[in-house]
Design a protein around this motif. Structure first.
Motif, short mmCIF file in Angstrom:
data_model
loop_
_atom_site.label_atom_id
_atom_site.label_comp_id
_atom_site.label_asym_id
_atom_site.label_seq_id
_atom_site.Cartn_x
_atom_site.Cartn_y
_atom_site.Cartn_z
N SER A 248 34.82 38.25 46.84
CA SER A 248 35.90 38.51 45.96
C SER A 248 37.09 37.72 46.07
O SER A 248 37.85 37.90 45.88
N THR A 249 36.66 36.16 47.18
CA THR A 249 37.87 35.65 47.10
C THR A 249 37.92 34.55 45.69
O THR A 249 38.90 34.01 45.22
N ALA A 250 36.58 34.28 45.48
CA ALA A 250 36.51 33.68 43.87
C ALA A 250 37.03 34.02 42.79
O ALA A 250 37.44 33.47 42.12
N ARG A 251 36.69 35.98 42.84
CA ARG A 251 37.55 36.75 41.87
C ARG A 251 38.96 36.36 41.67
O ARG A 251 39.93 36.62 40.53
N GLU A 252 39.29 36.24 42.41
CA GLU A 252 41.07 36.37 42.63
C GLU A 252 41.48 34.92 42.35
O GLU A 252 42.65 34.91 41.91
N LEU A 253 40.58 34.04 43.27
CA LEU A 253 41.19 32.79 43.00
C LEU A 253 41.34 32.25 41.39
O LEU A 253 41.98 32.10 40.20
N ALA A 257 45.30 35.18 41.28
CA ALA A 257 45.96 36.25 41.70
C ALA A 257 46.39 35.52 43.71
O ALA A 257 47.35 36.99 43.18
N VAL A 258 46.26 34.94 43.51
CA VAL A 258 46.50 34.09 45.14
C VAL A 258 47.01 33.13 44.65
O VAL A 258 46.31 32.14 44.33
N GLY A 259 47.89 32.96 46.11
CA GLY A 259 47.85 31.31 46.23
C GLY A 259 47.87 31.12 47.97
O GLY A 259 48.17 29.50 47.90
N THR A 260 47.67 31.79 47.87
CA THR A 260 46.86 31.45 49.84
C THR A 260 45.74 32.68 50.17
O THR A 260 46.51 33.93 49.59
N VAL A 261 45.23 32.26 51.17
CA VAL A 261 43.69 33.00 51.42
C VAL A 261 44.30 33.29 53.17
O VAL A 261 44.20 32.36 53.27
N SER A 262 44.13 34.49 53.03
CA SER A 262 43.67 34.57 54.39
C SER A 262 42.36 34.58 54.82
O SER A 262 42.08 35.84 54.54
#
Length: 372
Positions: A248-253, A257-262
Motif C-alpha cells: 500500500s505504501t508503494a501504491r501511494e508513492l 499522494a503522499v510526501g512523508t510516510v508514517s
C-alpha cells in the motif's frame, strides 16, 4: 533452539485520559501481551494494540489469530530464521496488528539469544531519539495546557495535533498550542476527517501557524483529492492509514499522494517496517515513526526502531501517549529525559514485565503451569 508456542494474553489497563480523534476514540486500553516461547526457556515479548476503527482488529480477534493460527505457523522454527517466520505469519491475510506483534516478539527473542539490544541489531545509528506527543481532541485551552505540561515535565518540543473536527475548533486548538509554545514543532493529523474543500480551507488557516505537515486529511479512498492536495500544499501530506503495508505504501508513492510516510512498528513489526523504510529511502521520501496509542511496552518498541536508522533518528518519534494510561505492565517505565526517550540497554527490547501487575490486569485466567 526452536519456537514451541506463542501465548496471547489479553489485559485491560486503566486510563488517565481518553484519546479522541476524527476516526474514533481509545476508550479502553484492552491490549494483548504476546509471548513467543522456545524449547530452551527464552521468551520474546511484545504488545498488540487493537484499533478496530482503523484495522478492524479487536482484542478477541488478535488473541484468536495468534492462538488459532500464528502460534502453529511458527512452531518448530529457529527464532533466527526471521524471513521464514515472516513468510509463515504473512500467510494469514489481514490481522495486521496480530502479525506485527508476533514479529516484534520474535525480534525481542533474537536480541536475547544474541545478547544485544534490538536497537543495535536493527542498525544502531543513535542511542536515543527525540520524543513527540500526540494531543487528542479536547477543548482548545485544555489541549494547549497539555502541550505545556509535556514541555515542562519532559522537555517535549514536538507535538502532533489531532484535527479533523469543525474547522473553527481545529484552528482554535492549533492556534492555542502555538501561542502557548511559540518554538514548538507542530504537525497535524486529521485522521481522514475532512473533505477536500474542508482540507483546503483548514490548511490555508493552519499554514501561518508553522505546521510542518498534514496527516491523512481526507478519506484514503479519495485518491484524486489526495493527489490534488499533495500537489497544492507546500508541506507534505503524510500517509498513515493509507500506508499500512509495503504494497500500500508503494501504491501511494506511485500515485504521488503522499510526501512523508508514517511507519508504525505496532502494525508492521520490525521486519516490514525496515522494508517500508527502505522503499521510502529509494524514493527520497521522509519517514516519521508513528504511534497508535501504545502502552509503555509499545513506546519502548518504537524507541528501539526510530534511533536505529539514520533516516529516522533525526525526527521525533511518537512515543509519549503511554502517559495517557494510569498504570502499565512494565516493572521499569520508559526513560524520557530532556525531551528524548532512551531505549533500554538490555538484550532484545530490554523490557521486564511486572508479573503481579499482569496477574491483576489480565482478562483470562493464569495457566496452572505458569503459577507453579
Amino acid at each position: 533452539m526452536q519456537i514451541t508456542h506463542i501465548d496471547a494474553i489479553p489485559f485491560l489497563l486503566p486510563l488517565r485520559r481518553v484519546a479522541r480523534f476524527a476516526s474514533g476514540a481509545r476508550e479502553r486500553a484492552d491490549h494483548v501481551l504476546v509471548r513467543v516461547h522456545t524449547d530452551e526457556g527464552l521468551v520474546g515479548q511484545a504488545e498488540a494494540q487493537p484499533r478496530p476503527y482503523t484495522y478492524g482488529e479487536t482484542q478477541a480477534s488478535i488473541v484468536a489469530a495468534i492462538r488459532e493460527h500464528l502460534s502453529a505457523a511458527v512452531t518448530g522454527l529457529d527464532p533466527l530464521a526471521t524471513e521464514r517466520i515472516d513468510e509463515r505469519i504473512g500467510a494469514l491475510v489481514g490481522n495486521t496488528v496480530a502479525r506485527g506483534a508476533v514479529d516484534l516478539a520474535v525480534w525481542d527473542l533474537v536480541g536475547k539469544l544474541l545478547d544485544r539490544p534490538c536497537r543495535e541489531l536493527l542498525g544502531g545509528y543513535a542511542p536515543d531519539v527525540a520524543a513527540a506527543h500526540m494531543i487528542s481532541h479536547g477543548d482548545p485551552a485544555a489541549m494547549a495546557a497539555e502541550a505545556v505540561e509535556y514541555a515542562e515535565r519532559w522537555g517535549i518540543s514536538t507535538f502532533k495535533v489531532k484535527v479533523g473536527r469543525e474547522l473553527a475548533v481545529d484552528i482554535a486548538a492549533t492556534t492555542a498550542i502555538r501561542e502557548a509554545l511559540p518554538d514548538a514543532e507542530l504537525y497535524v493529523d486529521a485522521n481522514r476527517g475532512w473533505d477536500e474543500d474542508g482540507a483546503r480551507r483548514a490548511v490555508q488557516a493552519l499554514l501561518p501557524l508553522g505546521i510542518r505537515s498534514i496527516e491523512e486529511p481526507v478519506p484514503v479512498d479519495d485518491r484524486d483529492a489526495r493527489r490534488r492536495l499533495a500537489a497544492l500544499w507546500p508541506v507534505p501530506l503524510v500517509g498513515d492509514e493509507s500506508c499500512t503495508s509495503l504494497a500500500s505504501t508503494a501504491r501511494e508513492l506511485d500515485a504521488g499522494a503522499v510526501g512523508t510516510v508514517s511507519v508504525k512498528v505496532a502494525r508492521t513489526g520490525f521486519t516490514d517496517s525496515r522494508r517500508i523504510l527502505g522503499l521510502c529511502l529509494g524514493r527520497g521520501i521522509p519517514v516519521t515513526v508513528g504511534s497508535q496509542y501504545e502502552g509503555a511496552i509499545g513506546a519502548i518498541t518504537t524507541a528501539s526502531f526510530a534511533p536505529a536508522f539514520a533516516a529516522t533518528a533525526g525526527r521525533a518519534a511518537e512515543v509519549m501517549n503511554y502517559t495517557d494510561l494510569a498504570d502499565d505492565l512494565l516493572a521499569v517505565p520508559p526513560d524520557v529525559r530532556g525531551g528524548r526517550i532512551v531505549p533500554p540497554s538490555g538484550p532484545g527490547l530490554g523490557i521486564e514485565i511486572d508479573e503481579d501487575k499482569l496477574d491483576h490486569y489480565r482478562l483470562d485466567s493464569r495457566p496452572a503451569s505458569a503459577a507453579a
